[in-house]
Write a protein that holds these residues in place. Structure first.
Motif, PDB file in Angstrom:
ATOM      1  N   GLU A 265      14.392  66.200  -6.827  1.00 35.24           N
ATOM      2  CA  GLU A 265      15.563  67.040  -7.087  1.00 35.24           C
ATOM      3  C   GLU A 265      16.784  66.532  -6.321  1.00 35.24           C
ATOM      4  O   GLU A 265      17.890  66.448  -6.870  1.00 35.24           O
ATOM      5  N   LEU A 266      16.601  66.194  -5.043  1.00 40.31           N
ATOM      6  CA  LEU A 266      17.729  65.692  -4.250  1.00 40.31           C
ATOM      7  C   LEU A 266      18.257  64.374  -4.811  1.00 40.31           C
ATOM      8  O   LEU A 266      19.452  64.075  -4.698  1.00 40.31           O
ATOM      9  N   ALA A 267      17.380  63.596  -5.423  1.00 42.42           N
ATOM     10  CA  ALA A 267      17.798  62.314  -6.004  1.00 42.42           C
ATOM     11  C   ALA A 267      18.741  62.514  -7.188  1.00 42.42           C
ATOM     12  O   ALA A 267      19.453  61.574  -7.577  1.00 42.42           O
ATOM     13  N   ARG A 268      18.774  63.686  -7.759  1.00 39.05           N
ATOM     14  CA  ARG A 268      19.682  63.958  -8.876  1.00 39.05           C
ATOM     15  C   ARG A 268      21.119  64.131  -8.411  1.00 39.05           C
ATOM     16  O   ARG A 268      22.062  64.029  -9.217  1.00 39.05           O
ATOM     17  N   LEU A 269      21.316  64.424  -7.154  1.00 40.01           N
ATOM     18  CA  LEU A 269      22.664  64.590  -6.618  1.00 40.01           C
ATOM     19  C   LEU A 269      23.305  63.219  -6.384  1.00 40.01           C
ATOM     20  O   LEU A 269      22.614  62.268  -6.012  1.00 40.01           O
ATOM     21  N   HIS A 270      24.608  63.134  -6.553  1.00 44.39           N
ATOM     22  CA  HIS A 270      25.263  61.844  -6.311  1.00 44.39           C
ATOM     23  C   HIS A 270      25.491  61.653  -4.810  1.00 44.39           C
ATOM     24  O   HIS A 270      25.448  62.618  -4.030  1.00 44.39           O
ATOM     25  N   PRO A 271      25.726  60.443  -4.346  1.00 43.29           N
ATOM     26  CA  PRO A 271      25.768  60.159  -2.907  1.00 43.29           C
ATOM     27  C   PRO A 271      26.884  60.865  -2.144  1.00 43.29           C
ATOM     28  O   PRO A 271      26.837  60.911  -0.913  1.00 43.29           O
ATOM     29  N   GLU A 272      27.880  61.406  -2.848  1.00 46.57           N
ATOM     30  CA  GLU A 272      28.940  62.143  -2.162  1.00 46.57           C
ATOM     31  C   GLU A 272      28.683  63.652  -2.158  1.00 46.57           C
ATOM     32  O   GLU A 272      29.458  64.412  -1.587  1.00 46.57           O
ATOM     33  N   SER A 273      27.614  64.080  -2.805  1.00 47.08           N
ATOM     34  CA  SER A 273      27.320  65.513  -2.865  1.00 47.08           C
ATOM     35  C   SER A 273      26.958  66.054  -1.492  1.00 47.08           C
ATOM     36  O   SER A 273      26.452  65.325  -0.621  1.00 47.08           O
ATOM     37  N   VAL A 274      27.205  67.335  -1.306  1.00 42.01           N
ATOM     38  CA  VAL A 274      26.823  67.999  -0.065  1.00 42.01           C
ATOM     39  C   VAL A 274      25.975  69.225  -0.391  1.00 42.01           C
ATOM     40  O   VAL A 274      26.120  69.837  -1.461  1.00 42.01           O
ATOM     41  N   LEU A 275      25.104  69.571   0.526  1.00 42.94           N
ATOM     42  CA  LEU A 275      24.207  70.710   0.371  1.00 42.94           C
ATOM     43  C   LEU A 275      24.474  71.696   1.494  1.00 42.94           C
ATOM     44  O   LEU A 275      24.591  71.296   2.665  1.00 42.94           O
ATOM     45  N   ILE A 276      24.566  72.964   1.156  1.00 47.28           N
ATOM     46  CA  ILE A 276      24.767  74.031   2.138  1.00 47.28           C
ATOM     47  C   ILE A 276      23.605  75.004   1.991  1.00 47.28           C
ATOM     48  O   ILE A 276      23.448  75.639   0.938  1.00 47.28           O
ATOM     49  N   ASN A 277      22.776  75.115   3.025  1.00 50.71           N
ATOM     50  CA  ASN A 277      21.601  75.984   2.955  1.00 50.71           C
ATOM     51  C   ASN A 277      21.778  77.189   3.858  1.00 50.71           C
ATOM     52  O   ASN A 277      21.746  77.084   5.084  1.00 50.71           O
ATOM     53  N   VAL A 278      21.979  78.359   3.224  1.00 52.16           N
ATOM     54  CA  VAL A 278      22.036  79.622   3.949  1.00 52.16           C
ATOM     55  C   VAL A 278      20.932  80.562   3.469  1.00 52.16           C
ATOM     56  O   VAL A 278      20.946  81.756   3.769  1.00 52.16           O
ATOM     57  N   GLY A 279      19.973  80.008   2.695  1.00 53.35           N
ATOM     58  CA  GLY A 279      18.854  80.801   2.200  1.00 53.35           C
ATOM     59  C   GLY A 279      17.705  80.790   3.192  1.00 53.35           C
ATOM     60  O   GLY A 279      17.669  81.592   4.129  1.00 53.35           O
ATOM     61  N   ARG A 280      16.798  79.853   3.021  1.00 53.21           N
ATOM     62  CA  ARG A 280      15.698  79.643   3.965  1.00 53.21           C
ATOM     63  C   ARG A 280      15.422  78.142   4.025  1.00 53.21           C
ATOM     64  O   ARG A 280      15.517  77.437   3.019  1.00 53.21           O
ATOM     65  N   GLY A 281      15.067  77.661   5.211  1.00 52.55           N
ATOM     66  CA  GLY A 281      14.876  76.239   5.404  1.00 52.55           C
ATOM     67  C   GLY A 281      13.884  75.640   4.438  1.00 52.55           C
ATOM     68  O   GLY A 281      14.140  74.604   3.813  1.00 52.55           O
ATOM     69  N   ALA A 282      12.736  76.289   4.284  1.00 54.71           N
ATOM     70  CA  ALA A 282      11.635  75.710   3.524  1.00 54.71           C
ATOM     71  C   ALA A 282      11.878  75.672   2.024  1.00 54.71           C
ATOM     72  O   ALA A 282      11.065  75.115   1.283  1.00 54.71           O
ATOM     73  N   VAL A 283      12.991  76.230   1.542  1.00 57.46           N
ATOM     74  CA  VAL A 283      13.337  76.057   0.132  1.00 57.46           C
ATOM     75  C   VAL A 283      13.624  74.581  -0.150  1.00 57.46           C
ATOM     76  O   VAL A 283      13.392  74.093  -1.249  1.00 57.46           O
ATOM     77  N   VAL A 284      14.109  73.875   0.873  1.00 56.66           N
ATOM     78  CA  VAL A 284      14.389  72.443   0.759  1.00 56.66           C
ATOM     79  C   VAL A 284      13.336  71.685   1.553  1.00 56.66           C
ATOM     80  O   VAL A 284      13.135  71.961   2.747  1.00 56.66           O
ATOM     81  N   ASP A 285      12.662  70.754   0.918  1.00 59.42           N
ATOM     82  CA  ASP A 285      11.621  69.986   1.593  1.00 59.42           C
ATOM     83  C   ASP A 285      12.190  69.265   2.812  1.00 59.42           C
ATOM     84  O   ASP A 285      13.181  68.528   2.716  1.00 59.42           O
ATOM     85  N   GLU A 286      11.571  69.482   3.961  1.00 61.28           N
ATOM     86  CA  GLU A 286      12.075  68.973   5.235  1.00 61.28           C
ATOM     87  C   GLU A 286      12.151  67.450   5.260  1.00 61.28           C
ATOM     88  O   GLU A 286      13.172  66.865   5.648  1.00 61.28           O
ATOM     89  N   ASP A 287      11.070  66.797   4.863  1.00 61.03           N
ATOM     90  CA  ASP A 287      11.034  65.334   4.894  1.00 61.03           C
ATOM     91  C   ASP A 287      12.041  64.731   3.924  1.00 61.03           C
ATOM     92  O   ASP A 287      12.757  63.783   4.251  1.00 61.03           O
ATOM     93  N   ALA A 288      12.086  65.287   2.723  1.00 61.43           N
ATOM     94  CA  ALA A 288      12.976  64.747   1.699  1.00 61.43           C
ATOM     95  C   ALA A 288      14.436  64.912   2.089  1.00 61.43           C
ATOM     96  O   ALA A 288      15.269  64.015   1.845  1.00 61.43           O
ATOM     97  N   LEU A 289      14.767  66.041   2.693  1.00 55.79           N
ATOM     98  CA  LEU A 289      16.149  66.282   3.088  1.00 55.79           C
ATOM     99  C   LEU A 289      16.584  65.310   4.176  1.00 55.79           C
ATOM    100  O   LEU A 289      17.667  64.713   4.101  1.00 55.79           O
ATOM    101  N   TYR A 290      15.741  65.136   5.188  1.00 56.22           N
ATOM    102  CA  TYR A 290      16.110  64.211   6.261  1.00 56.22           C
ATOM    103  C   TYR A 290      16.282  62.793   5.716  1.00 56.22           C
ATOM    104  O   TYR A 290      17.261  62.103   6.043  1.00 56.22           O
ATOM    105  N   GLU A 291      15.371  62.359   4.877  1.00 56.99           N
ATOM    106  CA  GLU A 291      15.448  61.003   4.345  1.00 56.99           C
ATOM    107  C   GLU A 291      16.706  60.807   3.499  1.00 56.99           C
ATOM    108  O   GLU A 291      17.376  59.771   3.579  1.00 56.99           O
TER     109      GLU A 291
END
Length: 334
Positions: free
Chosen positions: A228-254
């Motif tokens: 899913e994160l790979a679908r975003l373009h390299p200038e995209s930004v993500l703002i997470n105010v929901g819950r951390g685990a909604v976004v995969d920890e390893d994938a987000l860091y990478e």
């Protein structure tokens, strides 16, 4: 019917302590209030023995069993997962309150501007004497985009998503949203499009900014992974105010470390302190070393305005309880 005795109220939420005077002024006449240490379960259990009302987002089975006549457990927030409903005395009501959406929307808007404009990098560079701007460093700094014309994709469009969109819309952004059942009326909300979770790829393909504002459930856990994160373009930004685990920890860091994702504002995390004052890294990955990440300690909704409104809500519900009236924001009757 109304209560025949002054209500005994126990407040075991540290966030309400700075508002103690305001809160107590809003309570029914004749009420008595105790403020035990919220971090001491034994003190809370002792205080609730004869209490009618417990104000806390936490009510363990041990605390619930200690209560002899508890009529209401009122969380000072939206979450009630820390309340063991099965152990509450029969007839005890559980209520919650909100009012965090304005503060969290302000955080979302501020983070979106900060990340889109590259202000984190500019701040870090200038502290070292480097002027990271197209004027002074044309080879290192490009022109930064504003929010005007940016496409914001909302993953979740409840109180927080809808209020955040009102602010971002004023900047001239375009909006997309997905919700669990697809109940968002795009036209009525001024959005270009809305859909369900099944339409997540479409939202990600089009978004410059993704705002995660969904609760953590078995359905949403890991909803944004590497594909899913790979679908975003390299200038995209993500703002997470929901819950951390909604976004995969390893994938987000990478994605952030490799530059495949432009930046992130993270207010919700993967590890939390077990007690106030305890030091705790929020992830097993060194997000703190990344120059494109804004890190905040789950504080986006923690403002005086949020809790002043919550205190007023809770006091109003307690007045209703004393008068024998129907309460608002009931979560579950037991």
């Amino acid at each position: 019917m109304s209560t025949s005795h002054g209500l005994r109220i126990v407040v075991a939420d540290a966030n309400l302590r700075p508002l103690r005077s305001e809160f107590e002024r809003g309570l029914p006449a004749g009420s008595t209030v105790e403020w035990p240490d919220p971090t001491d379960p034994n003190a809370v259990a002792e205080a609730v023995v004869k209490a009618d009302v417990l104000v806390s987002g936490t009510c363990t089975a041990a605390i619930a069993r200690a209560a002899e006549r508890l009529r209401l457990v009122h969380a000072a927030g939206a979450g009630t997962d820390g309340i063991d409903r099965s152990a509450l005395p029969p007839g005890t009501q559980v209520a919650c309150t909100y009012h965090h959406e304005d503060s969290m929307a302000e955080y979302v808007a501020a983070s979106a501007v900060l990340l889109r404009r590259g202000l984190l990098r500019q701040d870090a560079a200038l502290r070292e004497g480097r002027w990271l701007s197209p004027v002074y460093a044309p080879d290192d700094a490009g022109w930064q985009p504003t929010l005007a014309g940016a496409t914001v994709g909302f993953l979740g469009f409840g109180h927080i998503g809808a209020r955040s969109w009102q602010l971002l819309r004023a900047f001239g952004a375009r909006g997309l949203a997905i919700s669990r059942r697809g109940e968002v009326d795009a036209g009525a909300q001024g959005l270009e499009w809305s859909g369900t979770v099944d339409d997540l790829p479409h939202l990600l393909n089009r978004s410059d900014i993704v705002v995660v504002a969904v609760p953590l459930t078995e359905t949403t856990r890991g909803l944004l992974g590497a594909p899913e994160l790979a679908r975003l373009h390299p200038e995209s930004v993500l703002i997470n105010v929901g819950r951390g685990a909604v976004v995969d920890e390893d994938a987000l860091y990478e994605a952030l470390h490799s530059g495949r994702l432009g930046g992130a504002a993270l207010d919700v995390w993967y590890a939390y302190p077990s007690a106030p004052g305890e030091r705790q890294q929020p992830s097993r990955h060194p997000f703190h070393t990344l120059p494109n990440v804004l890190m905040t300690p789950h504080s986006s909704g923690l403002t005086r305005q949020t809790f002043a409104a919550r205190a007023a809500d809770i006091a109003a519900n307690i007045r209703r309880l004393a008068a024998g009236e129907e309460l608002t924001n009931i979560v579950e009757r037991s």
